[in-house]
Design a protein around this motif. Structure first.
Motif, mmCIF file in Angstrom:
data_model
loop_
_atom_site.group_PDB
_atom_site.id
_atom_site.type_symbol
_atom_site.label_atom_id
_atom_site.label_comp_id
_atom_site.label_asym_id
_atom_site.label_seq_id
_atom_site.Cartn_x
_atom_site.Cartn_y
_atom_site.Cartn_z
ATOM 1 N N ALA A 140 -4.077 34.675 16.464
ATOM 2 C CA ALA A 140 -4.981 34.920 17.589
ATOM 3 C C ALA A 140 -4.558 34.059 18.770
ATOM 4 O O ALA A 140 -3.856 33.053 18.609
ATOM 5 C CB ALA A 140 -6.427 34.599 17.196
ATOM 6 N N SER A 141 -4.985 34.455 19.956
ATOM 7 C CA SER A 141 -4.778 33.616 21.131
ATOM 8 C C SER A 141 -5.594 32.333 20.961
ATOM 9 O O SER A 141 -6.645 32.338 20.316
ATOM 10 C CB SER A 141 -5.214 34.357 22.391
ATOM 11 O OG SER A 141 -4.426 35.519 22.592
ATOM 12 N N GLY A 191 4.821 28.777 17.764
ATOM 13 C CA GLY A 191 3.393 28.510 17.640
ATOM 14 C C GLY A 191 2.500 29.483 18.371
ATOM 15 O O GLY A 191 1.270 29.342 18.315
ATOM 16 N N ALA A 192 3.062 30.465 19.079
ATOM 17 C CA ALA A 192 2.219 31.437 19.760
ATOM 18 C C ALA A 192 1.358 32.174 18.745
ATOM 19 O O ALA A 192 1.848 32.583 17.691
ATOM 20 C CB ALA A 192 3.092 32.429 20.539
ATOM 21 N N TYR A 193 0.069 32.294 19.055
ATOM 22 C CA TYR A 193 -0.943 32.927 18.194
ATOM 23 C C TYR A 193 -1.316 32.056 16.995
ATOM 24 O O TYR A 193 -2.098 32.467 16.154
ATOM 25 C CB TYR A 193 -0.495 34.318 17.732
ATOM 26 C CG TYR A 193 -0.059 35.199 18.867
ATOM 27 C CD1 TYR A 193 -0.986 35.678 19.787
ATOM 28 C CD2 TYR A 193 1.282 35.516 19.043
ATOM 29 C CE1 TYR A 193 -0.580 36.468 20.859
ATOM 30 C CE2 TYR A 193 1.689 36.306 20.119
ATOM 31 C CZ TYR A 193 0.758 36.774 21.018
ATOM 32 O OH TYR A 193 1.162 37.556 22.089
ATOM 33 N N LEU A 348 6.243 38.565 14.667
ATOM 34 C CA LEU A 348 5.548 38.049 13.492
ATOM 35 C C LEU A 348 4.085 38.461 13.497
ATOM 36 O O LEU A 348 3.528 38.857 12.470
ATOM 37 C CB LEU A 348 5.677 36.522 13.448
ATOM 38 C CG LEU A 348 7.032 35.957 13.040
ATOM 39 C CD1 LEU A 348 7.041 34.441 13.224
ATOM 40 C CD2 LEU A 348 7.383 36.315 11.611
ATOM 41 N N LYS A 349 3.455 38.369 14.656
ATOM 42 C CA LYS A 349 2.051 38.765 14.744
ATOM 43 C C LYS A 349 1.878 40.246 14.397
ATOM 44 O O LYS A 349 0.989 40.617 13.622
ATOM 45 C CB LYS A 349 1.501 38.493 16.141
ATOM 46 C CG LYS A 349 0.009 38.832 16.265
ATOM 47 C CD LYS A 349 -0.518 38.516 17.645
ATOM 48 C CE LYS A 349 -2.036 38.694 17.710
ATOM 49 N NZ LYS A 349 -2.478 40.051 17.375
ATOM 50 N N SER A 350 2.741 41.077 14.924
ATOM 51 C CA SER A 350 2.653 42.511 14.637
ATOM 52 C C SER A 350 2.876 42.783 13.157
ATOM 53 O O SER A 350 2.180 43.602 12.546
ATOM 54 C CB SER A 350 3.680 43.278 15.478
ATOM 55 O OG SER A 350 3.411 43.142 16.857
#
Length: 362
Positions: A140-141, A191-193, A348-350
């Motif tokens: 998540a953001s 580290g994004a998300y 990675l998030k997707s």
């Protein structure tokens, strides 16, 4: 025109020399970490404390340390899982002592009780592997994580490690021997998300870098180990998704994790986005060991071989190290490197979102 050709030729030769030097350094690190005898063998007969030691990578690290003759104290929240892990390690390494201690490492009073237990039982710790980590409910953001979710990530991935390091280091220094291993993660760069988690891992790396210099000449080492994700344990991989999944685990949630590298573990409250820890566990369980996602035992063996070797911040497993060097390290211009980091984080998030959706649908 010839002047420009000459300049470009010199520039190309210089760039090639830099890349060749980096490649040789990488090969040297592979050889140094993978081929030489593990320094940890000199601690045979000493005590090692492994947090998150009841399953996955944590349990595999404890077993690997036991194979080198170290007594091990396993710490996690689930006594039942601790008992099972201890029995398994004892069955393979009958020449060492294996003890357990159940504690919720997100609670300061539990940390103090653990340290009191060590004093009461006269158990001097020579090797600390601060492996417990996770508590990330989802990608998540940063602003979408609640204050309580962020506090839980800070407590498990930060405070639990820092308290044990600060309290156990003086004894190691006094005895003139010991090793501190803080299991970090490549998430400090991807580290994004996962911002609160990645921030704690970056702090962990900075701490170990400072300790590396402060401990110079003391006989004690401090290292942040940066694994990426690990797959299912070798025995579990043969059993199918119902088997144990690699991880620091150890807090009794059953969530999948790879040390602190895979952050979806030890979640203490339900994610607010609709996914659950069990969904993430099921998604991770569908993965099988590969070169870039090794079995828990493979990742653990690489970590133990690297204790006391390779500097203050180490990526112990060669597949992770190579991937990090090719994708993230300064092989590329800085602008391109940042672009790659962003694309990898979004990918990675997707990927995780798709796996969670598939697990929920199934």
């Amino acid at each position: 025109m010839s002047d420009w050709k000459s300049r470009f030729a010199v520039l190309g030769a210089a760039a090639s020399a830099v890349l060749a030097a980096k490649a040789l350094r990488q090969l040297w690190l592979f050889a140094k970490l993978g081929l030489l005898d593990p320094p940890v063998r000199k601690f045979k007969g000493e005590w090692a404390l492994v947090t998150g030691g009841s399953e996955g990578v944590g349990k595999a690290v404890a077993a690997e340390l036991a194979s080198h003759g170290l007594h091990v104290l396993l710490v996690s929240r689930s006594q039942a899982k601790l008992d099972a892990a201890a029995a398994e390690i004892r069955s393979k390494h009958s020449n060492v002592q294996v003890r357990t201690y159940a504690a919720d490492l997100t609670q300061r009073h539990s940390l103090d009780a653990l340290l009191g237990h060590l004093a009461e039982t006269h158990t001097p710790i020579t090797v600390l592997v601060a492996n417990a980590g996770g508590a990330v409910p989802r990608f998540a953001s940063y602003w979408d994580f609640s204050d309580s979710e962020e506090a839980a990530m800070q407590a498990l991935n930060g405070t639990a490690c820092y308290v044990l390091v600060k309290r156990l280091l003086p004894g190691m220094v006094q005895r003139g021997k010991g090793s501190v291993v803080a299991v970090s993660s490549v998430a400090h760069r991807l580290g994004a998300y996962l911002a609160p988690y990645g921030a704690e891992k970056a702090k962990m790396n900075a701490l170990c870098n400072a300790l590396h210099h402060e401990l110079h000449g003391s006989g004690v080492t401090a290292q942040a180990m940066k694994p990426a994700a690990a797959g299912a344990a070798e025995t579990a991989a043969a059993e199918g998704p119902a088997g144990a999944v690699a991880g620091s685990g150890g807090n009794g949630t059953g969530a999948a994790t790879a040390g602190s590298a895979s952050p979806f573990a030890n979640t203490t409250s339900p994610p607010s986005s609709g996914s659950s820890t069990s969904d993430v566990a099921a998604a991770m369980a569908s993965m099988r060991p590969t070169v870039t996602m090794p079995a828990a035992e493979t990742a653990a063996a690489a970590l133990v071989r690297s204790i006391g070797r390779g500097g203050p911040v180490v990526t112990p497993y060669w597949g992770h190290s190579l991937s990090e060097a090719l994708l993230l390290d300064a092989w590329w211009p800085p602008e391109l490197g940042k672009c790659i980091e962003g694309r990898v984080a979004r990918s990675l998030k997707s990927s995780y979102d798709a796996r969670i959706a598939a697990a929920q649908a199934g």
